[in-house]
Design a protein around this motif. Structure first.
Motif, PDB file in Angstrom:
ATOM      1  N   VAL A   1      82.109  -4.720 -51.945  1.00 24.92           N
ATOM      2  CA  VAL A   1      81.331  -4.754 -50.709  1.00 24.92           C
ATOM      3  C   VAL A   1      82.135  -4.071 -49.612  1.00 24.92           C
ATOM      4  O   VAL A   1      83.269  -4.471 -49.321  1.00 24.92           O
ATOM      5  CB  VAL A   1      81.009  -6.208 -50.313  1.00 24.92           C
ATOM      6  CG1 VAL A   1      80.181  -6.243 -49.039  1.00 24.92           C
ATOM      7  CG2 VAL A   1      80.278  -6.903 -51.449  1.00 24.92           C
TER       8      VAL A   1
ATOM      9  N   PRO B   1      85.003  -8.050 -46.078  1.00 28.57           N
ATOM     10  CA  PRO B   1      84.321  -9.180 -46.729  1.00 28.57           C
ATOM     11  C   PRO B   1      85.218  -9.942 -47.691  1.00 28.57           C
ATOM     12  O   PRO B   1      85.118 -11.164 -47.811  1.00 28.57           O
ATOM     13  CB  PRO B   1      83.151  -8.512 -47.452  1.00 28.57           C
ATOM     14  CG  PRO B   1      82.904  -7.252 -46.687  1.00 28.57           C
ATOM     15  CD  PRO B   1      84.247  -6.795 -46.225  1.00 28.57           C
TER      16      PRO B   1
ATOM     17  N   GLN C   1      85.977 -13.988 -47.464  1.00 24.96           N
ATOM     18  CA  GLN C   1      85.719 -14.883 -48.581  1.00 24.96           C
ATOM     19  C   GLN C   1      86.978 -15.616 -49.016  1.00 24.96           C
ATOM     20  O   GLN C   1      86.937 -16.803 -49.339  1.00 24.96           O
ATOM     21  CB  GLN C   1      85.135 -14.091 -49.754  1.00 24.96           C
ATOM     22  CG  GLN C   1      83.708 -13.615 -49.523  1.00 24.96           C
ATOM     23  CD  GLN C   1      83.145 -12.862 -50.723  1.00 24.96           C
ATOM     24  OE1 GLN C   1      83.899 -12.363 -51.567  1.00 24.96           O
ATOM     25  NE2 GLN C   1      81.830 -12.775 -50.794  1.00 24.96           N
TER      26      GLN C   1
ATOM     27  N   GLN D   1      78.175 -13.049 -48.604  1.00 24.43           N
ATOM     28  CA  GLN D   1      78.757 -11.767 -49.019  1.00 24.43           C
ATOM     29  C   GLN D   1      79.977 -11.399 -48.185  1.00 24.43           C
ATOM     30  O   GLN D   1      80.733 -10.513 -48.560  1.00 24.43           O
ATOM     31  CB  GLN D   1      77.686 -10.684 -48.898  1.00 24.43           C
ATOM     32  CG  GLN D   1      77.998  -9.396 -49.618  1.00 24.43           C
ATOM     33  CD  GLN D   1      76.894  -8.372 -49.430  1.00 24.43           C
ATOM     34  OE1 GLN D   1      76.526  -8.043 -48.307  1.00 24.43           O
ATOM     35  NE2 GLN D   1      76.360  -7.883 -50.528  1.00 24.43           N
TER      36      GLN D   1
ATOM     37  N   TYR E   1      73.375  -7.731 -44.752  1.00 17.78           N
ATOM     38  CA  TYR E   1      73.478  -7.692 -46.214  1.00 17.78           C
ATOM     39  C   TYR E   1      73.611  -6.259 -46.711  1.00 17.78           C
ATOM     40  O   TYR E   1      72.885  -5.352 -46.286  1.00 17.78           O
ATOM     41  CB  TYR E   1      72.251  -8.352 -46.839  1.00 17.78           C
ATOM     42  CG  TYR E   1      72.279  -8.340 -48.353  1.00 17.78           C
ATOM     43  CD1 TYR E   1      73.153  -9.161 -49.051  1.00 17.78           C
ATOM     44  CD2 TYR E   1      71.443  -7.491 -49.072  1.00 17.78           C
ATOM     45  CE1 TYR E   1      73.190  -9.146 -50.433  1.00 17.78           C
ATOM     46  CE2 TYR E   1      71.467  -7.470 -50.452  1.00 17.78           C
ATOM     47  CZ  TYR E   1      72.349  -8.301 -51.130  1.00 17.78           C
ATOM     48  OH  TYR E   1      72.388  -8.273 -52.499  1.00 17.78           O
TER      49      TYR E   1
ATOM     50  N   GLU F   1      77.762 -20.541 -48.376  1.00 18.16           N
ATOM     51  CA  GLU F   1      78.587 -19.952 -47.323  1.00 18.16           C
ATOM     52  C   GLU F   1      79.407 -21.019 -46.633  1.00 18.16           C
ATOM     53  O   GLU F   1      78.883 -21.934 -46.015  1.00 18.16           O
ATOM     54  CB  GLU F   1      77.682 -19.242 -46.314  1.00 18.16           C
ATOM     55  CG  GLU F   1      78.371 -18.806 -45.060  1.00 18.16           C
ATOM     56  CD  GLU F   1      79.489 -17.843 -45.366  1.00 18.16           C
ATOM     57  OE1 GLU F   1      80.589 -18.077 -44.866  1.00 18.16           O
ATOM     58  OE2 GLU F   1      79.276 -16.879 -46.102  1.00 18.16           O
TER      59      GLU F   1
ATOM     60  N   GLU G   1      70.383 -10.189 -58.499  1.00 18.88           N
ATOM     61  CA  GLU G   1      70.826 -10.700 -57.212  1.00 18.88           C
ATOM     62  C   GLU G   1      69.756 -10.484 -56.149  1.00 18.88           C
ATOM     63  O   GLU G   1      69.175  -9.411 -56.037  1.00 18.88           O
ATOM     64  CB  GLU G   1      72.117 -10.001 -56.794  1.00 18.88           C
ATOM     65  CG  GLU G   1      72.707 -10.563 -55.514  1.00 18.88           C
ATOM     66  CD  GLU G   1      74.017  -9.912 -55.172  1.00 18.88           C
ATOM     67  OE1 GLU G   1      74.663 -10.359 -54.214  1.00 18.88           O
ATOM     68  OE2 GLU G   1      74.386  -8.952 -55.872  1.00 18.88           O
TER      69      GLU G   1
ATOM     70  N   GLU H   1      70.656 -11.617 -49.400  1.00 19.03           N
ATOM     71  CA  GLU H   1      71.040 -12.818 -48.669  1.00 19.03           C
ATOM     72  C   GLU H   1      70.517 -12.741 -47.242  1.00 19.03           C
ATOM     73  O   GLU H   1      70.514 -11.674 -46.626  1.00 19.03           O
ATOM     74  CB  GLU H   1      72.565 -12.966 -48.665  1.00 19.03           C
ATOM     75  CG  GLU H   1      73.167 -13.056 -50.057  1.00 19.03           C
ATOM     76  CD  GLU H   1      74.672 -12.935 -50.034  1.00 19.03           C
ATOM     77  OE1 GLU H   1      75.227 -12.695 -48.935  1.00 19.03           O
ATOM     78  OE2 GLU H   1      75.297 -13.065 -51.097  1.00 19.03           O
TER      79      GLU H   1
END
Length: 597
Positions: free
Chosen positions: A261, A292, A296, A405, A410, A435, A455, A458
């Motif tokens: 990403v 990202p 995360q 993500q 997104y 999240e 997928e 989001e």
């Protein structure tokens, strides 16, 4: 003859104390009684601003003045304190000096406005909308970067129990003014807050930059997500054209980087830039943009900061970066979750986009009092009137939500775009909350790989969502409200305090609002922190059977057979090409015969 009777009994305590104070020193000279009398008289004559702090210095000065020339020097009892105060004064003096190097551009303003108030300053994502009076420099031309009235904010924050001290706030304002002069690309700036560390604390400043000016100063930024999507669409169109012309479609091998990403550029989590320093009088350091992957990873760990930007981050799962990257990721999470404003302060509307990326309204480009959030624009409401600040439904989030993500907008992987069917509508329902940043639940980030074909896009909560819809924290409310005084009515300062990010406060006074964060940069989970379990221990490797090494004759025979096979394949290819050329010549001859006929 008369006799005189002497007094009997214990001596008078006052007389005894006075006699003790009137004794001369060991080396002779003035008694303590006389010294104190002269010292008090001198204080009354000079009347210093802080008599308590100057008392010892005046005493030392009077003793030196009373000594003869050949008298020994007095012990330096306060020399270290004086040196420390002098060093601190020299550092503060630097805040009043012009920074060396580049200077910020200036813009024309109304010279009659002595206070430099030309609107509202931005907050949260740096939009010029926070409603505090804008402070300007004393120069004839004002700075291009707008600064908040930090001293007014300091007084308001003190009234609701949040304060760094007025002296510290004034030094911070001077440091921010100096930073604005040294960074020519800054458009607006505000004090984000203070993040506490184990060895040193970080003072954090949030700023918004002019994208075009930053590109000219530091080169063109990386390709934006929208530009990347545009390139992918152009590639797909080119492939379709080749198919229509009869060209063979080349199937490309899957690229592992298609699942990585990309970070957002000048929008979302990287809409604003952040400068930090551990010393107000020291230099400011610009934090790198967050990714990202870093957001995360930050959601899965809990760690205090050390105060050293170059420090490693030993943790599990491993964090991709040093403490500067972790600090930037935590700031992005805090800003996305705690940047709030009174309801009605902003309007939200969809925006059209011009070819150069500017928002368009009535065919004209507009920039003032607006901030772009994805495909929406927040516009300042000039008819705003503050509602009841004690109701959480009258406070809203004005910054975009961070998706699982790790982005605010997104990003659809290229494989998913290739397999996307226009007639199928995306499912916007969220069946599970993953999240950690979520204002609406969830405690872990999604890091496992998923099939891009399955997928779903989001989606997060909409902008300007009331705080009353935030999920509970450990069974309690996510926000608590306070009022500085219930006797002053609308003149009182109202505030909301986050329990999910302790130390995050938003306040409203009159028709203005402000946000600040003073804390450790650690999220309140409501339960004991449980680290992510390490991966399972790998099983033992299977036993390998030993093979007998081939002899020299066997190796030569294998090489000869391999060479013969390659020669046979080469002859077959040559024969196939010759046959194809012959067929082409025959077809050309037939075409010529048909044309003659």
């Amino acid at each position: 003859m008369s006799t005189v009777s002497l007094p009997t009994g214990p001596p008078d305590p006052f007389s005894a104390a006075k006699a003790f104070l009137q004794k001369a020193g060991v080396h002779g000279g003035t008694s303590l009684y006389d010294h104190m009398s002269h010292l008090i008289l001198r204080v009354l004559e000079e009347r210093p601003l802080d008599a308590v702090a100057q008392f010892e210095l005046l005493s030392q000065r009077m003793k030196r003045e009373a000594l003869p020339v050949d008298a020994p020097e007095l012990p330096e009892t306060v020399s270290h304190q004086a040196e420390s105060e002098l060093a601190s004064a020299r550092l503060v003096l630097q805040l009043f000096q012009e920074p060396k190097g580049k200077k910020a551009p200036t813009k024309d303003t109304d010279e009659d406005n002595d206070n430099g108030d030309d609107g509202n300053d931005g907050d949260g994502d740096g939009e010029e909308s926070e409603g505090e009076a804008t402070e300007r420099s004393d120069d004839s031309n004002a700075l291009a970067c707008s600064l908040p009235n930090l001293m007014e904010q300091a007084e308001r924050f003190e009234s609701v129990g949040m304060s760094l001290g007025r002296t510290t706030m004034h030094r911070l304002w001077l440091a921010m003014l100096r930073l604005a002069r040294s960074e020519p690309t800054l458009v607006s700036m505000r004090l984000f807050g203070k993040i506490l560390g184990t060895n040193a604390d970080y003072y954090v400043v949030e700023a918004e930059t002019e994208v075009e000016a930053e590109m000219e100063a530091g080169g063109s930024p990386s390709t934006s997500p929208r530009e990347g999507m545009k390139e992918e669409e152009e590639d797909e169109e080119e492939e379709e054209e080749n198919e229509e012309e009869g060209a063979e479609k080349v199937k490309k091998a899957p690229n592992p980087e298609d699942k990585v990403v990309p970070p957002e550029r000048h929008t979302g989590t990287n809409k604003c830039v952040y400068f930090v320093t551990t010393s107000i009088e020291g230099s400011w350091h610009r934090l790198p943009d967050t990714t990202p992957q870093q957001i995360q990873a930050a959601q899965l760990i809990t760690r205090f900061f050390t105060g050293n930007l170059e420090a490693d981050v030993p943790c599990w799962p491993p964090f991709p970066g040093n403490e500067a990257s972790l600090l930037r990721a935590q700031i992005a999470r805090i800003a996305a979750s705690t940047s709030v404003s009174p309801m009605g302060y902003f309007h939200m509307r969809a925006q059209a986009r011009s070819e150069d990326g500017d928002s368009m309204e009535g065919g004209e480009t507009v920039r003032s009092e607006e901030t772009e959030i994805g495909h929406m624009t927040l516009t300042l409401n000039h008819n705003y009137h503050r509602g009841d600040p004690t109701r959480l439904s009258n406070w809203v989030h004005h910054t975009p939500f961070i998706l699982p993500q790790g982005r605010c907008e997104y990003w659809e992987p290229p494989q998913a775009r290739r397999h996307h069917h226009p007639e199928s509508e995306p499912n916007t329902a969220r069946t599970e909350e993953t999240e950690d940043e979520s204002r609406y639940g969830g405690s872990t980030a999604r890091t496992e790989d998923v099939d891009v074909e399955d997928e779903e896009p989001e989606e997060g909560p909409a902008l300007l969502t009331p705080l009353s819809k935030d999920t509970l924290v450990a069974g309690g409310p996510a926000w608590v409200h306070r009022v500085s005084s219930r006797l002053t009515g609308r003149a009182a300062t109202a505030s909301v305090h986050s329990t999910r990010w302790p130390g995050a406060v938003a306040l409203a006074y009159g028709d203005q609002f402000a946000n600040v964060y003073i804390g450790y940069g650690v999220k309140a989970l409501g339960t004991a922190f449980t680290p992510v379990s390490p991966p399972a221990v790998q099983s033992e490797a299977p036993e390998v059977e030993e093979q007998v090494d081939p002899t020299l004759e066997e190796e030569e025979a294998y090489e000869a057979a391999k060479k013969a096979k390659e020669e046979e394949e080469a002859r077959a290819r040559a024969q196939l090409e010759a046959d194809e050329d012959g067929e082409g010549e025959d077809e050309e001859g037939e075409d010529e015969d048909d044309m003659e006929d």
